[in-house]
Design an enzyme around this catalytic site. Structure first.
Site: not given
Ligand SMILES: Nc1ncnc2c1ncn2[C@@H]1O[C@H](COP(=O)(O)OP(=O)(O)OP(=O)(O)O)[C@@H](O)[C@H]1O
Ligand SMILES: [Mg+2]
Length: 213
Positions: A33, A37, A100-103
Site C-alpha cells: 500500500k 491516509t 493497492e491504491g488510495a481512493g
Molecule cells: N465482502 C465484504 N464482506 C464484508 N465486509 C466487507 C467486504 N468488502 C468490504 N467490506 C468492508 O467494507 C469496508 C470498506 O472496505 P475496504 O476497506 O476493503 O475498502 P477500500 O476500498 O480498501 O477503502 P480505502 O479507500 O479506505 O482503502 C471495510 O470495513 C471492509 O471490512
Molecule cells: Mg483500502
C-alpha cells in the site's frame, strides 16, 4: 516488476478486502500500500484477512494521519508526495506485487499528479473494485475510460456486495471487461471466509495467474 494494481470506483469500496482475497488465492504474491491516509491500516488488515506470512507484506510508504485525499493530507502534514522516490525501490523487484491504491483512479496525489500516474509509473495491469448496486455501471465505465485513456491494461473487475446479475452483465458488455468475481458481504469477515471465497469463486478462469503466479 510484475503484479497487478488494485483500484476502485470510490474509497471504501472493498479494495483492501479484494487485495486480501487475491493474496489468499495467489500464495506467491506480495502486497504493498504505497499511500495510506487516515488511521486505517490496510496492510495489517490484508495480513490478517489473507493469513499471509509477514514477509509477504511491505509496510512502508507514505503514511499520513488525516483521512482525506492524499494531496490534501500531505499538504496538512507539510510534506509532498513524490512518485519517483516512492516507487524507485520496487521497479527491479523479482516478486509479483498486489499494489493497492488510495481512493479511486483520479484522486490527486500532489499539485499535479493523480493516482493514475502512479499506476502508469508501475505499469501494472489494473483490477477495479466496484459496488454491485445502482450507480455502479456509470462509476465503473468512467473508471475504465480513465484507465484506458492512459493506455493501462485492465485485468478485470471485482464487484463487492449483494450480487446483481443485470449490473454485472452491463459492466461486461458496455465496459468490454471481464468480471472476475462477485464478492458477497462476508459476515463475519474472517480469514476462513476470505480463503473459502478466494478458492471457490474468484477468477475461475485463472486470468490473473499470468501476473500473480
Ligand atoms: N465482502 C465484504 N464482506 C464484508 N465486509 C466487507 C467486504 N468488502 C468490504 N467490506 C468492508 O467494507 C469496508 C470498506 O472496505 P475496504 O476497506 O476493503 O475498502 P477500500 O476500498 O480498501 O477503502 P480505502 O479507500 O479506505 O482503502 C471495510 O470495513 C471492509 O471490512
Ligand atoms: Mg483500502
Amino acid at each position: 516488476m510484475r503484479g497487478i494494481f488494485v483500484t476502485g470506483t470510490d474509497t471504501g469500496i472493498g479494495k483492501t478486502v479484494v487485495s486480501a482475497v487475491l493474496m489468499s488465492r495467489y500464495r506467491e504474491a506480495r502486497y504493498w500500500k504505497p499511500i495510506q491516509t487516515g488511521s486505517d491500516d490496510d496492510t495489517a488488515e490484508v495480513q490478517r484477512l489473507s493469513g499471509c506470512a509477514r514477509e509477504r507484506v511491505y509496510d512502508h510508504g507514505v503514511r499520513l494521519p488525516d483521512p482525506v485525499s492524499p494531496h490534501l493530507a500531505a499538504q496538512r502534514a507539510n510534506t509532498r508526495i513524490d512518485l519517483r522516490s516512492l516507487t524507485g525501490w520496487i521497479e527491479d523487484s523479482p516478486h509479483a506485487w498486489i499494489v493497492e491504491g488510495a481512493g479511486g483512479a483520479l484522486v490527486p496525489i500532489n499539485e499535479s499528479g493523480l493516482m493514475v500516474h502512479l499506476m502508469e509509473r508501475l505499469a501494472l495491469p489494473v483490477v477495479v473494485a466496484t459496488r454491485t448496486t445502482l450507480g455502479t455501471i456509470n462509476h465503473t465505465l468512467l473508471t475504465l475510460e480513465a484507465l484506458r485513456a492512459r493506455r493501462l491494461t485492465v485485468a478485470g473487475v471485482v464487484m463487492a456486495g449483494d450480487p446483481d446479475a443485470d449490473n454485472r452483465a452491463a459492466i461486461e458488455r458496455y465496459g468490454n471487461v471481464r468480471v472476475l468475481g462477485e464478492m458477497p458481504r462476508l459476515d463475519p469477515l474472517t480469514p476462513q471466509a476470505v480463503a473459502a471465497w478466494a478458492n471457490t469463486s474468484l477468477d475461475p478462469d485463472g486470468v490473473l495467474q499470468e501476473w500473480l503466479a
